[in-house]
Write a protein that holds these residues in place. Structure first.
Motif, mmCIF file in Angstrom:
data_model
loop_
_atom_site.group_PDB
_atom_site.id
_atom_site.type_symbol
_atom_site.label_atom_id
_atom_site.label_comp_id
_atom_site.label_asym_id
_atom_site.label_seq_id
_atom_site.Cartn_x
_atom_site.Cartn_y
_atom_site.Cartn_z
ATOM 1 N N GLY A 1 7.246 -16.735 -6.745
ATOM 2 C CA GLY A 1 5.852 -15.128 -6.620
ATOM 3 C C GLY A 1 5.576 -15.195 -5.302
ATOM 4 N N THR A 2 5.863 -13.798 -4.420
ATOM 5 C CA THR A 2 4.797 -13.251 -3.643
ATOM 6 C C THR A 2 3.715 -12.554 -3.866
ATOM 7 O OG1 THR A 2 7.575 -12.727 -2.912
ATOM 8 C CG2 THR A 2 5.186 -11.641 -1.491
ATOM 9 N N VAL A 3 3.017 -12.845 -2.600
ATOM 10 C CA VAL A 3 1.502 -12.937 -2.780
ATOM 11 C C VAL A 3 1.178 -11.034 -2.319
ATOM 12 C CG1 VAL A 3 -1.308 -13.299 -1.853
ATOM 13 C CG2 VAL A 3 0.626 -15.701 -1.954
ATOM 14 N N ALA A 4 0.010 -10.450 -3.235
ATOM 15 C CA ALA A 4 0.418 -8.794 -2.362
ATOM 16 C C ALA A 4 -0.089 -8.820 -1.096
ATOM 17 C CB ALA A 4 -0.298 -8.840 -3.817
ATOM 18 N N LEU A 5 0.064 -8.014 -0.257
ATOM 19 C CA LEU A 5 -0.106 -7.846 0.596
ATOM 20 C C LEU A 5 -1.629 -7.529 0.672
ATOM 21 C CD1 LEU A 5 2.328 -6.535 3.023
ATOM 22 C CD2 LEU A 5 1.100 -8.662 4.073
ATOM 23 N N GLU A 6 -1.890 -6.096 -0.397
ATOM 24 C CA GLU A 6 -3.339 -5.638 -0.548
ATOM 25 C C GLU A 6 -3.623 -5.374 -2.085
ATOM 26 O OE1 GLU A 6 -1.025 -1.446 0.804
ATOM 27 O OE2 GLU A 6 -2.417 -2.789 2.142
ATOM 28 N N PRO A 7 -5.091 -5.246 -2.464
ATOM 29 C CA PRO A 7 -5.022 -4.989 -4.026
ATOM 30 C C PRO A 7 -4.762 -4.004 -4.467
ATOM 31 C CG PRO A 7 -6.910 -4.609 -2.277
ATOM 32 C CD PRO A 7 -6.259 -4.701 -1.408
ATOM 33 N N CYS A 8 -4.508 -3.355 -5.841
ATOM 34 C CA CYS A 8 -3.985 -2.562 -6.573
ATOM 35 C C CYS A 8 -4.774 -1.650 -5.676
ATOM 36 C CB CYS A 8 -3.646 -3.083 -7.839
ATOM 37 S SG CYS A 8 -2.922 -1.603 -8.889
ATOM 38 N N ALA A 9 -3.853 -0.371 -6.180
ATOM 39 C CA ALA A 9 -4.190 0.737 -6.057
ATOM 40 C C ALA A 9 -5.441 1.275 -7.560
ATOM 41 C CB ALA A 9 -3.197 1.562 -5.888
ATOM 42 N N CYS A 10 -4.197 0.640 -8.638
ATOM 43 C CA CYS A 10 -5.230 1.058 -9.488
ATOM 44 C C CYS A 10 -6.692 0.882 -10.019
ATOM 45 C CB CYS A 10 -4.557 0.517 -10.633
ATOM 46 S SG CYS A 10 -4.989 -1.154 -11.194
ATOM 47 N N GLY A 11 -7.428 -0.138 -9.199
ATOM 48 C CA GLY A 11 -8.835 0.418 -9.153
ATOM 49 C C GLY A 11 -8.949 -1.710 -9.413
ATOM 50 N N CYS A 12 -8.195 -1.603 -10.132
ATOM 51 C CA CYS A 12 -8.264 -3.153 -11.197
ATOM 52 C C CYS A 12 -8.919 -4.509 -10.055
ATOM 53 C CB CYS A 12 -7.727 -3.240 -11.909
ATOM 54 S SG CYS A 12 -7.245 -5.234 -12.990
ATOM 55 N N SER A 13 -9.398 -5.724 -10.453
ATOM 56 C CA SER A 13 -9.781 -5.949 -9.504
ATOM 57 C C SER A 13 -9.248 -7.414 -9.859
ATOM 58 C CB SER A 13 -11.183 -6.952 -9.625
ATOM 59 O OG SER A 13 -11.913 -5.813 -9.249
ATOM 60 N N LEU A 14 -8.423 -7.731 -10.775
ATOM 61 C CA LEU A 14 -7.821 -8.867 -11.474
ATOM 62 C C LEU A 14 -6.659 -9.229 -10.103
ATOM 63 C CD1 LEU A 14 -7.032 -8.770 -14.856
ATOM 64 C CD2 LEU A 14 -8.916 -10.062 -13.704
ATOM 65 N N PRO A 15 -6.282 -10.355 -9.890
ATOM 66 C CA PRO A 15 -5.374 -10.812 -8.477
ATOM 67 C C PRO A 15 -4.351 -10.059 -8.698
ATOM 68 C CG PRO A 15 -6.582 -12.833 -9.392
ATOM 69 C CD PRO A 15 -6.839 -11.444 -10.484
ATOM 70 N N LEU A 16 -3.435 -10.077 -7.616
ATOM 71 C CA LEU A 16 -2.724 -9.200 -7.728
ATOM 72 C C LEU A 16 -0.834 -10.287 -6.970
ATOM 73 C CD1 LEU A 16 -1.463 -6.239 -8.590
ATOM 74 C CD2 LEU A 16 -1.568 -5.596 -5.984
ATOM 75 N N ILE A 17 0.123 -10.266 -8.018
ATOM 76 C CA ILE A 17 1.522 -11.273 -7.806
ATOM 77 C C ILE A 17 2.076 -10.601 -6.842
ATOM 78 C CG2 ILE A 17 2.695 -12.510 -8.057
ATOM 79 C CD1 ILE A 17 1.065 -14.501 -7.711
ATOM 80 N N ALA A 18 2.631 -10.159 -5.863
ATOM 81 C CA ALA A 18 3.456 -8.583 -5.253
ATOM 82 C C ALA A 18 4.966 -8.328 -6.428
ATOM 83 C CB ALA A 18 4.006 -8.365 -3.860
ATOM 84 N N ARG A 19 5.713 -9.534 -6.418
ATOM 85 C CA ARG A 19 6.755 -9.692 -7.260
ATOM 86 C C ARG A 19 7.592 -11.335 -7.338
ATOM 87 N NH1 ARG A 19 8.222 -8.741 -2.072
ATOM 88 N NH2 ARG A 19 10.158 -11.276 -1.692
ATOM 89 N N PHE A 20 8.470 -10.800 -8.313
ATOM 90 C CA PHE A 20 8.701 -12.509 -8.613
ATOM 91 C C PHE A 20 9.408 -12.672 -8.956
ATOM 92 C CE2 PHE A 20 5.118 -12.529 -12.317
ATOM 93 C CZ PHE A 20 4.485 -14.085 -11.883
ATOM 94 N N ASP A 21 9.966 -13.997 -8.022
ATOM 95 C CA ASP A 21 11.456 -14.120 -7.196
ATOM 96 C C ASP A 21 11.937 -15.458 -7.627
ATOM 97 O OD1 ASP A 21 10.507 -12.630 -4.931
ATOM 98 O OD2 ASP A 21 9.633 -14.204 -4.120
ATOM 99 N N GLY A 22 12.040 -15.112 -9.281
ATOM 100 C CA GLY A 22 12.633 -16.616 -9.879
ATOM 101 C C GLY A 22 12.175 -17.452 -10.100
#
Ligand SMILES: [Zn+2]
Length: 459
Positions: free
Chosen positions: A331-352
């Motif tokens: 997976g790829t670590v997100a560059l910035e927090p999500c725009a939805c306002g939720c504070s849970l950690p974010l993975i930008a995408r799964f890479d298989g």
């Protein structure tokens, strides 16, 4: 009205099955969803310490391993301290099954389950009853956040036969009630013949599901079948994809064919529903009350925007604590927090999965997903699979409409070489169908039979 009745019936059924208490976990998830970043960190930290102390006190494997390393979890232990602890691999779980089980649980309070075993052999693991209930509640919290509520009718395209209700035999009042409460119409997707899909289409037309749920490659097969045969539409509000990687072209196809909004989930048998998309669909939020996720690149935390292996510490399973479980997912670590306002950690995408990577002759690594993206421009290709027997060649199996246009073979060779290297021998095989993995029902886009020449980073 029908949804409320089904929802009430589901409550009765979970009470009957000894799964009461899931609503408490759903509430806990909802609270976490609305929490501030500090509150999320504080709760995850508290749960981690509790789990690590339990593992140290009651699980022989951790006690002995950590004693050797001079590690004893205490009130000031943080997630950063995990980096010094060994990863829990599939081999260790298999070899140390008994010593990984908590002494605090009687054997009859533990349920055994298996990983789906897409690659290699199956791995057994235990889960305590409380964990099972908590997972159900938290998963409902996630699904509701995406607009799927208990009692909503669901069409399920699924690859694990044991998870599906048996459809043979006479319907008794009890099985009739169970079916009503489950609100589920399913198809087993390991093999889906024309007859199976026609039958399922008919069942869904009369069932009128609000939600489709299943493996994206199988949903794609069903969607293309509906298009090809010009069948009457099946319209749903939501489509949930899990167990396989979801490609953006599939998302567009599902929205076009079924009309619903697509949500990707990150779920596994070991850790339940660990990640989910929010309404922005820009990555997957991690349920920090359920799992602690590390993304590692060569053993150290990956930087923001960097791809790495996903390592999970499970915060719910006290029966068999899984600390730093190497999942094999990338997976790829997100560059910035999500725009939805939720504070849970974010993975930008799964890479298989790590097993989905191929090797070039010089030993460098190619993510299999790159190859599958290559053929997006060829509408005649329904299905593609890449099998690597050695690092100088690649076999490409294609299911193509009418065998595809005359220049398709050449195009596939050229495009595959653009990723794999100019000297790789590309062998193209046109086939009628590509079988799914017999155990998991998952479609394996990449099958690598060659051992890696040296450990390398994904390019
Ligand atoms: Zn979000």
């Amino acid at each position: 009205m029908s949804r409320l009745l089904r929802s009430a019936a589901y409550g009765v059924l979970s009470w009957h099955d000894g799964l009461t208490g899931w609503r408490t976990s759903r509430r806990a998830f909802r609270t976490l969803l609305a929490a501030s970043p500090d509150e999320v960190t504080e709760q995850a930290q508290r749960k981690l310490i509790q789990l690590l102390q339990h593992a140290y006190q009651t699980v022989p494997y951790y006690r002995e391993t950590w004693n050797r390393l001079g590690f004893a979890p205490g009130a000031t232990t943080t997630a950063a301290d995990l980096i010094g602890l060994p990863l829990l691999t599939r081999d260790v779980i298999q070899q140390q099954l008994a010593r990984l089980t908590s002494e605090a649980f009687a054997p009859d309070h533990l349920d055994i389950d298996c990983t789906s075993g897409t690659t290699g052999s199956r791995t057994s693991f235990y889960r305590d009853r409380g964990c099972r209930v908590a997972r159900i509640g938290r998963q409902w919290g996630i699904l509701e956040h995406c607009g799927y509520r208990p009692g909503d009718r669901r069409g399920m395209i699924w690859g694990v036969a044991d998870d599906l209700p048996r459809r043979r035999g006479a319907l008794t009042p009890r099985t009739r009630f169970r079916r009503f409460a489950r609100a589920n119409e399913s198809i087993y997707c390991r093999v889906m013949s024309r007859h199976d899909m026609l039958d399922y289409h008919g069942r869904l037309r009369s069932f009128r599901p609000a939600v489709l749920y299943g493996y994206p490659n199988a949903i794609e097969q069903f969607a293309r079948f509906i298009q090809r045969e010009r069948l009457a539409p099946i319209e749903v509000k939501r489509i949930f994809c899990t167990a396989e990687q979801l490609h953006e072209t599939q998302r567009e196809l599902f929205q076009e064919v079924f009309g619903g909004v697509v949500f990707n989930l990150y779920c596994s048998r070991e850790h339940g529903c660990a990640g989910f998309e929010c309404r922005t669909h820009r990555g997957l939020h991690i349920d920090a009350g359920s799992v602690l996720v590390e993304v590692l690149n060569n053993g150290v935390p990956a930087a923001r925007g960097e791809s790495g292996e996903i390592v999970i510490t499970d915060l719910l399973n006290y029966g068999m604590p899984l600390v730093r479980h190497a999942t094999g997912d990338l997976g790829t670590v997100a560059l910035e927090p999500c725009a939805c306002g939720c504070s849970l950690p974010l993975i930008a995408r799964f890479d298989g999965r790590e097993s989905d990577i191929l090797y070039r002759p010089d030993g460098s690594v190619v993510a299999g997903v790159l190859l599958s993206h290559l053929f997006m421009g060829h509408s005649s290709i329904h299905l593609a699979q890449f099998i690597q027997e050695d690092i100088t060649s690649l076999d490409v199996y294609l299911v193509a409409e009418g065998g595809g246009p005359p220049d398709l073979r050449n195009a596939v060779v050229q495009e595959s070489r653009s990723v794999m290297g100019p000297d790789v021998d590309i062998r193209v095989h046109f086939v009628a169908d590509i079988p799914r993995n017999p155990r998991s029902g998952k479609f394996q886009q990449v099958v690598r039979k060659v051992k890696h020449p040296a450990r390398a980073r994904v390019s």
